[in-house]
Design a protein around this motif. Structure first.
Motif, PDB file in Angstrom:
ATOM      1  N   HIS A   1       0.830  -1.209   0.000  1.00 56.86           N
ATOM      2  CA  HIS A   1       0.000   0.000   0.000  1.00 56.86           C
ATOM      3  C   HIS A   1       0.863   1.257   0.000  1.00 56.86           C
ATOM      4  CE1 HIS A   1      -3.503  -2.469   0.452  1.00 56.86           C
ATOM      5  NE2 HIS A   1      -3.173  -2.871   1.668  1.00 56.86           N
ATOM      6  N   GLU A   2       1.940   1.243   0.793  1.00 62.82           N
ATOM      7  CA  GLU A   2       2.836   2.404   0.852  1.00 62.82           C
ATOM      8  C   GLU A   2       3.542   2.635  -0.480  1.00 62.82           C
ATOM      9  OE1 GLU A   2       5.465   1.982   4.249  1.00 62.82           O
ATOM     10  OE2 GLU A   2       3.749   1.558   5.553  1.00 62.82           O
ATOM     11  N   ARG A   3       3.944   1.556  -1.137  1.00 62.55           N
ATOM     12  CA  ARG A   3       4.613   1.668  -2.430  1.00 62.55           C
ATOM     13  C   ARG A   3       3.675   2.308  -3.458  1.00 62.55           C
ATOM     14  NH1 ARG A   3       5.459  -3.410  -3.611  1.00 62.55           N
ATOM     15  NH2 ARG A   3       4.272  -3.501  -5.517  1.00 62.55           N
TER      16      ARG A   3
ATOM     17  N   ALA B   1       2.748  10.421 -12.839  1.00 62.06           N
ATOM     18  CA  ALA B   1       3.543  10.661 -14.053  1.00 62.06           C
ATOM     19  C   ALA B   1       4.335   9.424 -14.474  1.00 62.06           C
ATOM     20  CB  ALA B   1       4.487  11.834 -13.842  1.00 62.06           C
ATOM     21  N   SER B   2       4.733   8.591 -13.520  1.00 63.08           N
ATOM     22  CA  SER B   2       5.513   7.399 -13.863  1.00 63.08           C
ATOM     23  C   SER B   2       4.641   6.295 -14.458  1.00 63.08           C
ATOM     24  CB  SER B   2       6.260   6.872 -12.638  1.00 63.08           C
ATOM     25  OG  SER B   2       5.359   6.298 -11.702  1.00 63.08           O
ATOM     26  N   VAL B   3       3.352   6.323 -14.183  1.00 59.57           N
ATOM     27  CA  VAL B   3       2.451   5.264 -14.632  1.00 59.57           C
ATOM     28  C   VAL B   3       1.651   5.675 -15.877  1.00 59.57           C
ATOM     29  CG1 VAL B   3       0.518   3.787 -13.934  1.00 59.57           C
ATOM     30  CG2 VAL B   3       2.297   4.350 -12.293  1.00 59.57           C
ATOM     31  N   TYR B   4       1.338   6.953 -15.979  1.00 60.45           N
ATOM     32  CA  TYR B   4       0.507   7.442 -17.091  1.00 60.45           C
ATOM     33  C   TYR B   4       1.035   7.022 -18.473  1.00 60.45           C
ATOM     34  CZ  TYR B   4      -1.981  10.492 -20.281  1.00 60.45           C
ATOM     35  OH  TYR B   4      -2.721  10.960 -21.342  1.00 60.45           O
TER      36      TYR B   4
ATOM     37  N   GLN C   1      -2.613  16.798 -16.984  1.00 61.29           N
ATOM     38  CA  GLN C   1      -1.281  17.229 -17.436  1.00 61.29           C
ATOM     39  C   GLN C   1      -0.526  17.970 -16.323  1.00 61.29           C
ATOM     40  OE1 GLN C   1       0.304  16.200 -20.147  1.00 61.29           O
ATOM     41  NE2 GLN C   1      -1.533  15.046 -20.630  1.00 61.29           N
ATOM     42  N   ALA C   2      -1.243  18.775 -15.553  1.00 65.22           N
ATOM     43  CA  ALA C   2      -0.612  19.482 -14.429  1.00 65.22           C
ATOM     44  C   ALA C   2      -0.069  18.484 -13.408  1.00 65.22           C
ATOM     45  CB  ALA C   2      -1.607  20.435 -13.774  1.00 65.22           C
ATOM     46  N   PHE C   3      -0.843  17.438 -13.109  1.00 66.21           N
ATOM     47  CA  PHE C   3      -0.384  16.412 -12.171  1.00 66.21           C
ATOM     48  C   PHE C   3       0.861  15.703 -12.693  1.00 66.21           C
ATOM     49  CE2 PHE C   3      -4.870  16.006 -10.328  1.00 66.21           C
ATOM     50  CZ  PHE C   3      -4.527  16.675  -9.165  1.00 66.21           C
ATOM     51  N   ILE C   4       0.897  15.467 -14.004  1.00 67.72           N
ATOM     52  CA  ILE C   4       2.064  14.819 -14.603  1.00 67.72           C
ATOM     53  C   ILE C   4       3.285  15.725 -14.453  1.00 67.72           C
ATOM     54  CG2 ILE C   4       3.077  14.062 -16.799  1.00 67.72           C
ATOM     55  CD1 ILE C   4       0.173  13.079 -17.528  1.00 67.72           C
TER      56      ILE C   4
ATOM     57  N   THR D   1       2.178  12.217  -6.358  1.00 68.15           N
ATOM     58  CA  THR D   1       2.036  10.800  -6.022  1.00 68.15           C
ATOM     59  C   THR D   1       0.583  10.377  -6.224  1.00 68.15           C
ATOM     60  OG1 THR D   1       1.492  11.284  -3.726  1.00 68.15           O
ATOM     61  CG2 THR D   1       3.845  10.947  -4.254  1.00 68.15           C
ATOM     62  N   PHE D   2       0.370   9.073  -6.292  1.00 68.97           N
ATOM     63  CA  PHE D   2      -0.999   8.572  -6.359  1.00 68.97           C
ATOM     64  C   PHE D   2      -1.785   9.013  -5.134  1.00 68.97           C
ATOM     65  CE2 PHE D   2      -0.100   5.218  -9.661  1.00 68.97           C
ATOM     66  CZ  PHE D   2      -1.097   5.622 -10.530  1.00 68.97           C
TER      67      PHE D   2
END
Length: 121
Positions: free
Chosen positions: A8-10, A17-20, A53-56, A61-62
């Motif tokens: 859950h912490e991970r 941005a790393s997953v999108y 896009q702003a979040f990216i 973080t999620f």
């Protein structure tokens, strides 16, 4: 399958941005569009393309991403198994919300009709 606190912490610390880009590659490789991906994310979270896009750019973080989201009331209709976990059985709220998004992206990539993905039919 029960997820650990470390799991859950991970997820909480992972950046959107790393997953999108993986989401985008997955749907585009199956013939779907960026606009459809944005529509799915907006349905779940209430975020339009500009906010996404702003979040990216901000590399949020999620955890931050979903804290600011207005989760669609029909999100609880998202069921099934994703990444080895049955969504309905996930107790951690953030992990469940991330898995909702994963499942929607998966359904989009598998060619489901948008009405079904958005739980409107």
């Amino acid at each position: 399958m029960k997820a650990s606190n470390e799991h859950h912490e991970r997820i909480a610390k992972m950046t959107f941005a790393s997953v999108y880009p993986h989401y985008l590659n997955k749907v585009e490789s199956k013939g779907r569009t960026k606009d459809e991906l944005i529509e799915v994310i907006e349905w779940l979270t209430g975020f339009d393309e500009q906010k996404i896009q702003a979040f990216i750019l901000e590399k949020v973080t999620f955890e931050t991403f979903f804290q600011q989201a207005q989760i669609n009331p029909n999100a609880s209709l998202i069921k099934g198994v994703i990444c080895g976990y049955r969504i309905e059985e996930i107790e951690n709220t953030l992990t469940k919300q991330v898995r909702y998004l994963d499942k929607l992206v998966d359904e989009l990539a598998k060619g489901k009709k948008m009405e079904k993905i958005l739980r409107s039919a």
